[in-house]
Scaffold this motif. Structure first.
Motif, PDB file in Angstrom:
ATOM      1  N   LEU A   1      12.450 -38.453  44.776  1.00 26.45           N
ATOM      2  CA  LEU A   1      13.899 -38.321  44.977  1.00 26.45           C
ATOM      3  C   LEU A   1      14.231 -38.344  46.464  1.00 26.45           C
ATOM      4  O   LEU A   1      15.206 -38.974  46.888  1.00 26.45           O
TER       5      LEU A   1
ATOM      6  N   ASN B   1       8.739 -25.652  41.127  1.00 22.40           N
ATOM      7  CA  ASN B   1       8.291 -25.932  39.767  1.00 22.40           C
ATOM      8  C   ASN B   1       9.447 -25.775  38.787  1.00 22.40           C
ATOM      9  O   ASN B   1       9.248 -25.491  37.613  1.00 22.40           O
ATOM     10  N   THR B   2      10.655 -25.920  39.329  1.00 24.53           N
ATOM     11  CA  THR B   2      11.848 -25.875  38.482  1.00 24.53           C
ATOM     12  C   THR B   2      12.593 -27.197  38.629  1.00 24.53           C
ATOM     13  O   THR B   2      12.741 -27.713  39.742  1.00 24.53           O
ATOM     14  N   TYR B   3      13.041 -27.724  37.517  1.00 23.36           N
ATOM     15  CA  TYR B   3      13.796 -28.974  37.521  1.00 23.36           C
ATOM     16  C   TYR B   3      15.204 -28.689  37.022  1.00 23.36           C
ATOM     17  O   TYR B   3      15.392 -28.006  36.008  1.00 23.36           O
TER      18      TYR B   3
ATOM     19  N   PRO C   1       9.198 -33.321  35.056  1.00 21.15           N
ATOM     20  CA  PRO C   1      10.202 -33.550  36.097  1.00 21.15           C
ATOM     21  C   PRO C   1      10.182 -32.531  37.241  1.00 21.15           C
ATOM     22  O   PRO C   1      10.744 -32.800  38.302  1.00 21.15           O
ATOM     23  N   SER C   2       9.534 -31.361  37.003  1.00 20.87           N
ATOM     24  CA  SER C   2       9.493 -30.392  38.100  1.00 20.87           C
ATOM     25  C   SER C   2       8.303 -30.651  39.035  1.00 20.87           C
ATOM     26  O   SER C   2       8.075 -29.907  39.996  1.00 20.87           O
ATOM     27  N   ASP C   3       7.548 -31.706  38.775  1.00 23.17           N
ATOM     28  CA  ASP C   3       6.405 -32.117  39.600  1.00 23.17           C
ATOM     29  C   ASP C   3       6.839 -32.312  41.065  1.00 23.17           C
ATOM     30  O   ASP C   3       7.858 -32.964  41.328  1.00 23.17           O
TER      31      ASP C   3
ATOM     32  N   VAL D   1      14.843 -31.507  41.963  1.00 19.69           N
ATOM     33  CA  VAL D   1      13.572 -30.783  41.820  1.00 19.69           C
ATOM     34  C   VAL D   1      13.554 -29.696  42.890  1.00 19.69           C
ATOM     35  O   VAL D   1      13.745 -29.986  44.081  1.00 19.69           O
ATOM     36  N   VAL D   2      13.373 -28.466  42.475  1.00 21.73           N
ATOM     37  CA  VAL D   2      13.352 -27.363  43.433  1.00 21.73           C
ATOM     38  C   VAL D   2      11.999 -27.390  44.154  1.00 21.73           C
ATOM     39  O   VAL D   2      10.956 -27.183  43.543  1.00 21.73           O
TER      40      VAL D   2
ATOM     41  N   GLU E   1       9.959 -34.639  43.281  1.00 26.01           N
ATOM     42  CA  GLU E   1      10.854 -34.271  44.385  1.00 26.01           C
ATOM     43  C   GLU E   1      10.688 -35.262  45.539  1.00 26.01           C
ATOM     44  O   GLU E   1      11.656 -35.677  46.169  1.00 26.01           O
TER      45      GLU E   1
ATOM     46  N   TYR F   1      18.951 -28.141  32.006  1.00 31.36           N
ATOM     47  CA  TYR F   1      19.813 -29.317  31.859  1.00 31.36           C
ATOM     48  C   TYR F   1      21.232 -28.833  31.564  1.00 31.36           C
ATOM     49  O   TYR F   1      21.432 -28.005  30.675  1.00 31.36           O
TER      50      TYR F   1
ATOM     51  N   GLU G   1      18.967 -30.518  36.100  1.00 27.31           N
ATOM     52  CA  GLU G   1      19.666 -31.781  35.878  1.00 27.31           C
ATOM     53  C   GLU G   1      21.094 -31.473  35.441  1.00 27.31           C
ATOM     54  O   GLU G   1      21.305 -30.683  34.522  1.00 27.31           O
TER      55      GLU G   1
ATOM     56  N   ALA H   1       6.346 -24.423  34.565  1.00 23.66           N
ATOM     57  CA  ALA H   1       7.501 -25.262  34.896  1.00 23.66           C
ATOM     58  C   ALA H   1       8.706 -24.856  34.048  1.00 23.66           C
ATOM     59  O   ALA H   1       8.563 -24.510  32.876  1.00 23.66           O
ATOM     60  N   THR H   2       9.853 -24.874  34.698  1.00 23.05           N
ATOM     61  CA  THR H   2      11.092 -24.523  34.000  1.00 23.05           C
ATOM     62  C   THR H   2      12.075 -25.680  34.175  1.00 23.05           C
ATOM     63  O   THR H   2      12.226 -26.201  35.281  1.00 23.05           O
ATOM     64  N   GLU H   3      12.709 -26.058  33.089  1.00 24.97           N
ATOM     65  CA  GLU H   3      13.667 -27.163  33.158  1.00 24.97           C
ATOM     66  C   GLU H   3      15.038 -26.689  32.695  1.00 24.97           C
ATOM     67  O   GLU H   3      15.149 -26.039  31.660  1.00 24.97           O
TER      68      GLU H   3
END
Lengths: 506, 116
Positions: free
Chosen positions: B93, A473-475, B84-86, A484-485, B90, A389, A477, A385-387
């Protein structure tokens, strides 16, 4: 003699008279043209005679001159038109009268006018842009000032990993100087001089603007000018030029050097080895890698290869970071971060932008970049997972989260105290006092938290630009708006839709 | 009376601490550890903001969001999640949740949504 013959003769007389008139003027011109070949002039006259004879039907038109005066009154140019069919030629006197009639009194170039007249009359060609008069610009007065020598006036060398060298030569990102090297000269003041427009009007001398620069640390004045007081790095910041000390570590930062804490810039010829720390008040340049060490610098960090954390690396930089890659590391910069290959499983924070090179990838970890992120690829098909911001000042957020953590501890303690007081009683009132103190502490932290949040600096223009592909699996913000992608996307930009309070995809 | 916040989360420890902090800030907190009870409360009692955990055994946050918004269109639901990427986030949202809050909980974001 019949009428037709008489008419022929009249025409011939007329054309002959025209021809003679032309000849007389040209003869006078020859005397005024000492450096022109007489033969050449005769040849031109002959051509014109023939033209007059061959085309007697041409209506004669006198030669003329038009004057053009620039709007600022600093220049007058002329266009000269030759005579046609035996019209009158240009002569200097009439031209002079014309110039005077226009009120032109300063900077008249009579030689240029005379030459143009001669050429127009003899060659029969139109001549443009003859400078008749030219004003004089005023010379500005300039106060005494300092001027950097040329090599220090050049723009900064672009910092690209492939261009970074440690050999102190011209491609070094640092401008290194030797003790005694001339940095700047004192330029004496210069008096101004008035100018004149072509009508004789005086133009007063303006005050010239020169940038004011001042010498700062490690610069001394000598008879030659301002020189470096020490070996070091030339710096020009704001209006001040200075020399900072440079620590040159030819090899690695390891057991041979120990931990380094230096007041100035540090050049590391090798790498910063695992477990060692390097602190510098100035910039740090590392020719190889920073491996799992602690690096703190007051200015910029340039790492030719990678910053590798192995979970322990901690890099804090007040300025910018340029490196080839970042792996498993915690990196923090006040300025922008450019990692050309990208970042893997790292925690990256910047108050500016995070950008990868044209093939750069961000995989795993989290990136807080207040002004946005530019990457070619984010995530992989099966990657972690990649976030990302954007838009908020991470340093304020960090403080808010620190308060949150302390507050959670206090709240848990408060709950324990309450539970104990209920189950066991509180005959001495100690638990009650403790509870009050805990509540007061929570209140104080909450107040601090709300103050910080109300001053949280936002950049609602922050964007996440994906040049290539972004994987699920990328978020993302932006200013607290979440995205959420959920599918693979190509060449997209994520930005804040302020009206809807959501992340828009373009 | 302060703004009313409904928290739906099965992790009681986190909820208790969060409640203490938010109550001190002047918010009126109601905690439901069972998502079904949470939905019921959301539909019958007024709330200015609903915080709902994403991963709960009985019902996930995306489902809770959908069920509340089907009947109460103006409800503001923030999803709490550690990841949050769960894909479920999505889903939440898409179902109409106004945003995500990362666990243990981002106080700055909470305050922003409460101010809005």
């Amino acid at each position: 003699m019949n009428e037709a013959e008489q008419t022929k003769i009249n025409k011939l007389v007329k054309s002959s008279q025209d021809l003679l008139r032309t000849l007389s003027v040209v003869n006078s011109l020859i005397s005024d043209l000492p450096d022109q070949s007489v033969a050449s002039v005769h040849s031109q006259i002959h051509r014109r005679e023939m033209d007059a004879i061959d085309h007697p039907q041409n209506r004669p038109a006198d030669a003329r001159m038009e004057l053009h005066i620039s709007q600022d009154g600093m220049r007058c140019t002329a266009s000269l038109f030759p005579q046609i069919g035996g019209g009158a030629l240009l002569d200097m006197r009439s031209i002079q009268e014309m110039i005077v009639a226009k009120g032109i009194t300063y900077g008249v170039n009579y030689d240029a006018v005379q030459n143009a007249i001669n050429k127009c009359n003899t060659e029969g060609v139109k001549i443009d842009d003859v400078v008749v008069a030219q004003g004089r610009e005023p010379v500005p007065s300039i106060r005494e000032h300092l001027l950097l020598v040329e090599r220090f006036r050049e723009p900064k060398v672009a910092i690209e990993p492939e261009s970074i060298r440690i050999d102190h030569k011209d491609r070094s990102p640092f401008l290194l100087v030797k003790q005694g090297e001339l940095l700047a000269k004192r330029i004496p003041s210069q008096e101004g001089a008035p100018g004149w427009d072509i009508f004789g009007g005086e133009l007063s001398a303006p005050h010239g603007q020169v940038p004011k620069i001042v010498p700062a640390e490690n610069v001394t004045e000598t008879a030659q000018g301002f020189v470096a007081a020490i070996d070091g790095r030339f710096l020009f910041e704001g209006r001040a030029f200075s020399v900072t000390a440079v620590l040159d570590v030819p090899g690695d930062v390891d057991y041979s050097t120990g931990n380094i804490d230096f007041d100035g810039d540090v050049l590391v010829g090798g790498e910063v080895r695992e477990g060692f720390s390097l602190k510098a008040s100035g910039s740090v340049f590392c020719a190889k890698t920073v491996s799992a060490g602690t690096v703190e610098c007051g200015k910029n960090l340039i790492v030719r290869l990678g910053i590798i954390g192995r979970q322990d690396g901690n890099v804090k930089v007040k300025g910018e970071i340029r490196c080839k890659y970042i792996e498993h590391c915690s990196v923090e910069a006040g300025g922008s971060i450019q990692s050309f290959v990208g970042a893997m499983n790292s925690i990256i924070n910047t108050n500016a932008t995070f950008e990868t090179g044209t093939r750069g990838i961000i995989v795993g970890g989290s990136i807080h970049a207040q002004d946005g992120v530019v990457a070619t690829q984010v995530g992989t098909e099966m990657g972690p997972a990649t976030e990302i911001y954007c838009g908020l000042d991470y340093s304020v957020l960090e403080r808010v989260e620190w308060i949150r953590d302390r507050n959670v501890e206090l709240a848990n303690k408060l709950l324990q105290v309450q539970q104990t007081r209920r189950s066991r009683g509180d005959p001495t009132g100690t638990l009650m006092t403790l509870e009050t103190k805990l509540r007061q502490a929570i209140r104080r932290l909450n107040d601090a938290s709300m103050t910080l949040v109300s001053h949280l600096d936002q950049n609602e223009e922050a964007k996440v630009v994906i040049r290539g592909t972004i994987f699920p699996n990328t978020y993302i913000e932006i200013c607290h708006a979440s995205f959420v992608v959920g599918r693979v996307m190509h060449k997209v930009t994520f930005r804040l839709d302020r009206e809807r309070g959501k992340v828009a995809v373009e | 009376m302060g703004k009313r916040i409904l928290i739906i989360d099965d992790e009681v420890m986190v909820l208790d601490a969060l409640s203490v902090i938010l109550e001190d800030m002047g918010y009126d907190i109601t905690v439901c550890s069972d998502p079904r009870q949470g939905i019921q409360h959301a539909l019958t009692e007024p709330s200015d903001l609903i915080l709902c955990d994403l991963r709960m055994p009985e019902k996930n946050g995306a489902e809770v969001t959908r069920e509340i918004l089907e009947k109460k269109h103006d409800a503001k639901i923030l999803i709490i999640t550690a990841f949050p990427s769960d894909p479920l986030a999505e889903q939440a949202l898409s179902n109409g949740s106004i945003g995500l809050v990362k666990k243990p909980f981002e106080i700055a974001k909470l305050l922003k949504y409460l101010a809005d």
